[in-house]
Design an enzyme around this catalytic site. Structure first.
Site, short mmCIF file in Angstrom:
data_model
loop_
_atom_site.label_atom_id
_atom_site.label_comp_id
_atom_site.label_asym_id
_atom_site.label_seq_id
_atom_site.Cartn_x
_atom_site.Cartn_y
_atom_site.Cartn_z
N ASP A 1 -16.61 -26.40 -78.37
CA ASP A 1 -17.12 -27.77 -78.84
C ASP A 1 -15.95 -28.49 -79.05
OD1 ASP A 1 -19.51 -27.93 -78.11
OD2 ASP A 1 -20.36 -26.91 -79.97
N ARG B 1 -21.16 -33.60 -76.25
CA ARG B 1 -20.08 -33.91 -76.58
C ARG B 1 -19.41 -34.92 -76.10
NH1 ARG B 1 -22.49 -31.06 -79.35
NH2 ARG B 1 -21.88 -29.35 -80.90
N ASP C 1 -20.53 -28.29 -93.07
CA ASP C 1 -18.86 -28.44 -92.48
C ASP C 1 -18.59 -29.94 -92.54
OD1 ASP C 1 -18.40 -25.82 -92.50
OD2 ASP C 1 -19.10 -25.61 -90.16
N SER D 1 -26.59 -20.88 -86.24
CA SER D 1 -25.77 -22.14 -85.97
C SER D 1 -26.91 -22.80 -84.95
CB SER D 1 -24.35 -21.71 -85.67
OG SER D 1 -23.97 -22.95 -85.01
#
Ligand code: ARG
Length: 401
Positions: free
Chosen positions: A123, A94, A14, A174
Site C-alpha cells: 500500500d 488506493r 496508526d 489487519s
C-alpha cells in the site's frame, strides 16, 4: 506559514498516532482525510477522532460511487485477478484515495502528503507512486515507516498523548475493506499452514439453507441489474455480495507475491467482485469475437499486475484500459449464477441480444445451416503444410533405411 500535510486517515491506531506525530515531530498542520470506499463505519465519529488527535481539519469524502464506476468497473471489465485469484481489493482503493488526497492538498494549500503504511507492504507503494504520478511536486511522509513501533508501542504513544483510539491490546488481524471485498492479514494466519477460523470472516458466513440464484444484467461490460431490477453500481455490488456471501461464496486463501519482494499469506472475502468477474467473463465468452477474446485474455494478467504494483495512474495501465473499454461495446446481456452451499458458483445460463452464438451454425439437428461441404477443402489447405512436412520426413527416413 506553517507547512500543511494531508493525511490519509482511517480512524485506526496508526493514523491516529500519525496525526499527533506529524504535528509534534514535524511541526505540520494536519488535514485528516477519510475516504469512504465502502469499508463501513461511523464517519462522523472518525472525523471527530481526527480532530481530537490534533488535526486542524478533518474531511470525510464519500468516494463509493467514483470507486465503483472508475476503478472497480475497469478492473471488472479486465477480469482483473492478481496471480489469477485476488480481485485487487486494496490495490484498487488506493488510487481513488490518492486522487482525493491530492485534490484536498490543493484545496487546503498542503505541500505534503502522508499515509499510515509501514515499510513492508504494497500500500505504501500505491500511495507514493500514485501521488508522484498525479502531483510530483508534493512531498511524501510515512510516519509509521519512520517510527517502526510495534502495535504495543503505538498504543503507549497514544496513551501518553491522550489520543483517543478504539483498540484492544489483542487486536490480531489487519483488515482492509471496501466495496470490492475484504483483506485479512497478520495474527495466526501469518503461518501459512494454519487454517483460517470462522470468526475471521464477516462477508461470507453461510446463512442460506439452499442454493441461491441471481441473474446479473450487463450493458457494454457494466453490471446494471440483478434479476431484471435496474440498480446503481454501489447498490448492485453490495447486493450481489450479500447474495453470494450468504452461500459462503468468495473466500480466498493464498500466498501472494508482494511488490516489495515478500511472500505473504493472505485471506480474502470477495463475494461481490468474484461473482461479478465470473459472470462478466462468461458473458464475454458469448459476445467477444475470438481473436479479440484471446488477445484480451493475454493482457488481463498484465493489467492486474500493474494495478497491484501501484501503477494505476501509468500510461500503460491507461492504454490497456482503453483497449479493454473498446472491447466492451457488445458485452451486453444476462448471466444466471447459481451459488450452492459450501461456497461454490456455477453459471447456469447466459443470453445476449448481440451474442455471437448462432444456433443454426451450432446445432446438429434439422435446423443446421452450416455448409458441411466447405469443411473438406478448408481443412485440406489448413493442414497442407503439415502434410508436406510429413511426406518429406518419410522420404528422408526411407533414404536412410
Ligand atoms: N495483500 C493485499 C494487497 O496488497 C491486501 C493488503 C491489505 N492492506 C492492509 N493494509 N491490510 O493488495
Amino acid at each position: 506559514m506553517t507547512t500543511r500535510v494531508v493525511l490519509a486517515y482511517s480512524g485506526g491506531l496508526d493514523t491516529s498516532a500519525a496525526v499527533h506525530w506529524l504535528g509534534a515531530e514535524r511541526g505540520y498542520e494536519v488535514i485528516a482525510v477519510a475516504v469512504d470506499v465502502g469499508q463501513g463505519g461511523d464517519f462522523e465519529a472518525i472525523r471527530q477522532r481526527a480532530l481530537a488527535a490534533g488535526a486542524v481539519e478533518a474531511v470525510v469524502i464519500d468516494a463509493r460511487a467514483d470507486f465503483a464506476a472508475d476503478y472497480a468497473v475497469p478492473a471488472l471489465q479486465a477480469n482483473a485477478l492478481y496471480e489469477g485469484r485476488y480481485p485487487l481489493v486494496s490495490a484498487l482503493s488506493r488510487p481513488v484515495i490518492v486522487w482525493h488526497l491530492v485534490d484536498q492538498a490543493r484545496r487546503h494549500g498542503a505541500t505534503v502528503v502522508a499515509h499510515g503504511c509501514t515499510g513492508k507492504g504494497n500500500d505504501q507503494v500505491r500511495f507514493e507512486v500514485g501521488t508522484r504520478a498525479l502531483a510530483p511536486e508534493l512531498e511524501i511522509v510515512a510516519p509509521a515507516r519512520e517510527w517502526q513501533w510495534t502495535r504495543e508501542q503505538t498504543i503507549e504513544y497514544t496513551e501518553a498523548h491522550d489520543i483517543p483510539v478504539e483498540v484492544t491490546r489483542e487486536k490480531i488481524y489487519s483488515i482492509d475493506e471496501n466495496l470490492w471485498g475484504r483483506a485479512i492479514e497478520c495474527g495466526a494466519i501469518e503461518d501459512p499452514w494454519v487454517a483460517p477460523v470462522e470468526d475471521m470472516y464477516s462477508l461470507t458466513h453461510e446463512t442460506a439453507t439452499e442454493p441461491v440464484e441471481v441473474t446479473v444484467g450487463f450493458e457494454a461490460g457494466v453490471p446494471v441489474s440483478l434479476d431484471g431490477e435496474p440498480l446503481g453500481l454501489v447498490e448492485l455490488i453490495d447486493r450481489i455480495g450479500r447474495i453470494a456471501g450468504s452461500a459462503g461464496f468468495g473466500r480466498i486463501d493464498m500466498v501472494e507475491n508482494r511488490r516489495v519482494g515478500i511472500k505473504s499469506r493472505e485471506v480474502y472475502e470477495c463475494p461481490a467482485s468474484l461473482a461479478l468477474v465470473f459472470a462478466h467473463a462468461d458473458l464475454e465468452g458469448l459476445t467477444l469475437e475470438r481473436d479479440l477474446a484471446h488477445e484480451k485474455a493475454r493482457l488481463e494478467p498484465r493489467f492486474a499486475e500493474l494495478v497491484y504494483d501501484g501503477m494505476w495512474f501509468s500510461p500503460l495501465r491507461e492504454a490497456l484500459s482503453a483497449f479493454v473499454a473498446s472491447s466492451q461495446r457488445h458485452v451486453t446481456g444476462e448471466v444466471r449464477l447459481r451459488f450452492t452451499l459450501g461456497g461454490h458458483v456455477a453459471v447456469t445460463g447466459r443470453r445476449s441480444p448481440v451474442g455471437l452464438y448462432d444456433y443454426g451454425l451450432a446445432t446438429y439437428d434439422a435446423a443446421d445451416a452450416f455448409r458441411h461441404e466447405d469443411a473438406e477443402g478448408y481443412i485440406r489447405i489448413y493442414g497442407l503444410g503439415i502434410k508436406t512436412w510429413a511426406c518429406r520426413q518419410k522420404a528422408a527416413h526411407a533414404g536412410k533405411d
